[in-house]
Design a protein around this motif. Structure first.
Motif, mmCIF file in Angstrom:
data_model
loop_
_atom_site.group_PDB
_atom_site.id
_atom_site.type_symbol
_atom_site.label_atom_id
_atom_site.label_comp_id
_atom_site.label_asym_id
_atom_site.label_seq_id
_atom_site.Cartn_x
_atom_site.Cartn_y
_atom_site.Cartn_z
ATOM 1 N N UNK A 3 0.795 -1.227 0.000
ATOM 2 C CA UNK A 3 0.000 0.000 0.000
ATOM 3 C C UNK A 3 0.833 1.284 0.000
ATOM 4 N N UNK A 4 0.314 2.268 -0.714
ATOM 5 C CA UNK A 4 0.832 3.635 -0.612
ATOM 6 C C UNK A 4 -0.025 4.350 0.428
ATOM 7 N N UNK A 5 0.560 5.377 1.038
ATOM 8 C CA UNK A 5 -0.123 6.085 2.117
ATOM 9 C C UNK A 5 -0.100 7.592 1.877
ATOM 10 N N UNK A 6 -0.932 8.278 2.639
ATOM 11 C CA UNK A 6 -1.010 9.733 2.559
ATOM 12 C C UNK A 6 0.382 10.367 2.570
ATOM 13 N N UNK A 7 0.591 11.307 1.652
ATOM 14 C CA UNK A 7 1.796 12.123 1.506
ATOM 15 C C UNK A 7 2.976 11.391 0.884
ATOM 16 N N UNK A 8 2.829 10.121 0.521
ATOM 17 C CA UNK A 8 3.914 9.434 -0.196
ATOM 18 C C UNK A 8 4.153 10.118 -1.535
ATOM 19 N N UNK A 9 5.401 10.180 -1.933
ATOM 20 C CA UNK A 9 5.764 10.638 -3.272
ATOM 21 C C UNK A 9 5.970 9.386 -4.113
ATOM 22 N N UNK A 10 5.150 9.237 -5.127
ATOM 23 C CA UNK A 10 5.183 8.048 -5.973
ATOM 24 C C UNK A 10 5.766 8.372 -7.333
ATOM 25 N N UNK A 11 6.377 7.380 -7.935
ATOM 26 C CA UNK A 11 6.842 7.484 -9.315
ATOM 27 C C UNK A 11 6.143 6.394 -10.111
ATOM 28 N N UNK A 12 5.545 6.800 -11.225
ATOM 29 C CA UNK A 12 4.911 5.845 -12.126
ATOM 30 C C UNK A 12 5.807 5.715 -13.351
ATOM 31 N N UNK A 13 6.305 4.514 -13.574
ATOM 32 C CA UNK A 13 7.126 4.248 -14.754
ATOM 33 C C UNK A 13 6.257 3.615 -15.828
ATOM 34 N N UNK A 14 6.416 4.107 -17.049
ATOM 35 C CA UNK A 14 5.634 3.627 -18.185
ATOM 36 C C UNK A 14 6.585 3.235 -19.300
ATOM 37 N N UNK B 204 -1.529 -0.855 -28.453
ATOM 38 C CA UNK B 204 -0.304 -0.595 -27.693
ATOM 39 C C UNK B 204 -0.442 -1.321 -26.358
ATOM 40 N N UNK B 205 0.575 -2.080 -25.992
ATOM 41 C CA UNK B 205 0.588 -2.730 -24.682
ATOM 42 C C UNK B 205 1.701 -2.072 -23.871
ATOM 43 N N UNK B 206 1.343 -1.600 -22.689
ATOM 44 C CA UNK B 206 2.282 -0.902 -21.815
ATOM 45 C C UNK B 206 2.466 -1.655 -20.513
ATOM 46 N N UNK B 207 3.651 -1.526 -19.941
ATOM 47 C CA UNK B 207 3.929 -1.988 -18.584
ATOM 48 C C UNK B 207 4.034 -0.720 -17.741
ATOM 49 N N UNK B 208 3.239 -0.659 -16.668
ATOM 50 C CA UNK B 208 3.288 0.496 -15.776
ATOM 51 C C UNK B 208 3.508 0.021 -14.349
ATOM 52 N N UNK B 209 4.427 0.681 -13.673
ATOM 53 C CA UNK B 209 4.795 0.319 -12.315
ATOM 54 C C UNK B 209 4.737 1.563 -11.432
#
Length: 129
Positions: free
Chosen positions: A67-78, A88-93
């Motif tokens: 789980x991610x929580x309030x105020x976390x800084x997330x990075x989404x890689x595509x 188009x098929x993408x992998x997203x993390x």
């Protein structure tokens, strides 16, 4: 090299337990896809106006890992995984630092003005490849 998009978890993204509500990961990866396409120099509004083509999600395979929580800084890689004339098929993390929180494999289809699958213009396929 995957495209990286950063987003912050806001209070509105969380549930009663204080963790990111599961459906909000789909919003995070949607925003990242939009920025990925923009970063490639593709203007989706112009693509629709000139070629009548829009992208639609056909399939999402998702794994919620931690789980991610309030105020976390997330990075989404595509990253593009597969490209066909109309798909188009993408992998997203989604990551918090180096920790993987969410993985998705997203299949997008190109739709024409009629709402039927359409071939991507050659220049667009070149940019996406």
């Amino acid at each position: 090299m995957p495209h990286a998009f950063q987003c912050r978890v806001y209070y509105e993204d969380t549930d009663l337990a204080g963790i990111v509500y599961y459906a909000n990961y789909l919003k995070f990866i949607e925003r990242a896809r939009t920025e990925w396409v923009r970063g490639l120099g593709i203007d989706q509004a112009r693509l629709k106006a000139e070629a009548g083509i829009v992208f639609a999600v056909r399939r999402v395979e998702a794994d919620y890992l931690s789980p991610a929580r309030f105020d976390d800084l997330l990075t989404v890689e595509t990253a593009a995984e597969q490209l066909t004339p109309a798909r188009i098929v993408l992998r997203q993390t989604v990551l918090r630092g180096a920790e993987r929180l969410f993985d998705a494999r997203v299949t997008l289809v190109a739709l024409g003005a009629s709402g039927r699958p359409a071939r991507l213009p050659a220049e667009l396929r070149r940019l996406l490849a």
